[in-house]
Enzyme design. Structure first.
Site, mmCIF file in Angstrom:
data_model
loop_
_atom_site.group_PDB
_atom_site.id
_atom_site.type_symbol
_atom_site.label_atom_id
_atom_site.label_comp_id
_atom_site.label_asym_id
_atom_site.label_seq_id
_atom_site.Cartn_x
_atom_site.Cartn_y
_atom_site.Cartn_z
ATOM 1 N N ASP A 1 0.124 -3.066 -2.032
ATOM 2 C CA ASP A 1 -1.149 -2.836 -1.672
ATOM 3 C C ASP A 1 -0.407 -3.464 -0.133
ATOM 4 O OD1 ASP A 1 -3.429 -2.633 -0.186
ATOM 5 O OD2 ASP A 1 -4.848 -2.984 -2.056
ATOM 6 N N GLU B 1 -12.617 5.347 1.384
ATOM 7 C CA GLU B 1 -13.161 4.716 0.735
ATOM 8 C C GLU B 1 -14.810 3.960 1.557
ATOM 9 O OE1 GLU B 1 -11.666 0.143 -0.229
ATOM 10 O OE2 GLU B 1 -14.069 -0.288 -1.546
ATOM 11 N N LYS C 1 0.744 0.540 0.646
ATOM 12 C CA LYS C 1 -0.705 0.829 0.725
ATOM 13 C C LYS C 1 -0.990 -0.060 2.154
ATOM 14 C CE LYS C 1 -5.069 1.313 -0.961
ATOM 15 N NZ LYS C 1 -5.590 -0.268 -0.239
ATOM 16 N N ASP D 1 -4.902 -5.225 -3.104
ATOM 17 C CA ASP D 1 -5.216 -6.768 -3.322
ATOM 18 C C ASP D 1 -6.338 -7.532 -3.524
ATOM 19 O OD1 ASP D 1 -6.996 -5.373 -1.374
ATOM 20 O OD2 ASP D 1 -6.441 -6.346 1.072
ATOM 21 N N SER D 2 -6.969 -6.610 -4.052
ATOM 22 C CA SER D 2 -8.680 -7.061 -4.998
ATOM 23 C C SER D 2 -8.211 -8.164 -5.925
ATOM 24 C CB SER D 2 -9.276 -5.594 -5.809
ATOM 25 O OG SER D 2 -8.177 -4.631 -5.961
HETATM 26 O O1 KIV Z 1 -7.550 -3.482 -4.076
HETATM 27 C C1 KIV Z 1 -7.876 -2.370 -4.020
HETATM 28 O O2 KIV Z 1 -8.140 -2.504 -5.590
HETATM 29 C C2 KIV Z 1 -8.183 -1.397 -3.029
HETATM 30 C C3 KIV Z 1 -9.685 -0.664 -3.871
HETATM 31 C C4 KIV Z 1 -9.517 0.538 -2.900
HETATM 32 C C5 KIV Z 1 -8.387 0.786 -4.811
HETATM 33 O O3 KIV Z 1 -7.874 -1.425 -2.090
#
Ligand code: KIV
Length: 273
Positions: free
Chosen positions: A85, A184, A115, A46-47
């Site tokens: 994600d 993290e 995730k 989700d980044s």
């Molecule tokens: O969305 C993302 O980039 C993450 C990072 C912590 C890898 O969850």
């Protein structure tokens, strides 16, 4: 051809000492490059809210955003293990909502796992998703989706009591059936303490070297921007290289040095006069 790793192979890293790497990826072109590399795993993170959409954080990213980008990534990287994600608001309303989002990621993207963030607070939904047949990776420590509640993007587990609470979170996610847990933004000693006390592999980002898997955001790794977080290492300077190339092209256009005959169709057309 690259051989895709499996959930059992990831689990086995806990005992066989193998190390895997993960990079975030959000589009087809870069996915084809990751596919050619030795990196075993991709997170469609989700980044992407920040790296692809210009948001200031991850809240606001939708399941449709992850699916749109994830499908492109899957087309570019058919033999790389892909984790989707689950964004804020896609699993915290109810267990049914969590299962629904996980099902969409598995069926529409073709993910290998999902995730989601949270320790004890997310254990029930992790358990339900695992029981419905989807492999789940947990995520504890600095969890960007609730950075507002945490007072910003801050290192977590900085004293013994906070470290113990993190271990409780990790155990709750392990007991719920997750095959791996992301840690993290946590001091390296605390990661080692958690690692010694759980039986699933840790995927670390800003969590030190004592992890079975390491994760990096692609834009940090490739150096798209000048600034990267303390824990991120720039392995290239793609940002500088791209701006140099844009400027070289622009200069040649202004000086009528591009396109030369080499880059033109030079067939003589009769009768134009
Ligand atoms: O969305 C993302 O980039 C993450 C990072 C912590 C890898 O969850």
């Amino acid at each position: 051809m690259k051989k895709k790793i499996t959930v059992p192979e990831i689990r086995e890293t806990k005992v066989n000492g193998n190390k895997f790497s993960l990079v975030t990826c959000y589009d087809y072109s870069f996915a084809t490059l990751v596919e050619k590399s030795e990196i075993e795993m991709i997170l469609v993170g989700d980044s992407l809210g920040m790296t692809m959409l210009g948001y200031s954080g991850t809240v606001g990213v939708t399941p449709d955003d992850i699916i749109h980008h994830g499908k492109a990534v899957r087309r570019g990287a058919p033999n790389t293990f892909i984790i989707g994600d689950m964004p804020f608001g896609s699993y915290n309303e109810s267990i049914e909502q969590g299962i629904h989002t996980a099902n969409r990621f598995m069926m529409e993207i073709g993910c290998d796992a999902i995730k989601l963030e949270g320790g004890k607070r997310s254990a029930a939904v992790v358990k339900a998703i695992v029981e419905s047949g989807t492999p789940v990776c947990g995520h504890i420590g600095l969890t960007p989706q609730i950075s507002a509640a945490m007072g910003g993007f801050k290192v977590q587990g900085k004293d013994a009591i906070a470290a113990k609470l993190l271990l409780e979170d990790a155990k709750a996610i392990e007991d719920a059936g997750a095959f791996m847990i992301m840690v993290e933004g946590v001091p390296s000693d605390v990661t080692s303490y958690i690692r010694k006390n759980i039986n699933i592999p840790i995927i670390g980002i800003g969590a030190g070297v004592d992890c079975e898997v390491q994760a990096m955001v692609m834009h940090d790794l490739l150096g798209f921007t000048d600034w990267v977080p303390k824990f991120a290492k720039k392995y290239a300077n793609i940002g500088e290289i791209a701006v140099e190339a844009f400027n070289a092209y622009s200069k040649e256009v202004k000086a009528e040095q591009f396109p030369t005959p080499q880059y033109s169709y030079n067939t003589k057309v009769e009768g134009l006069e």
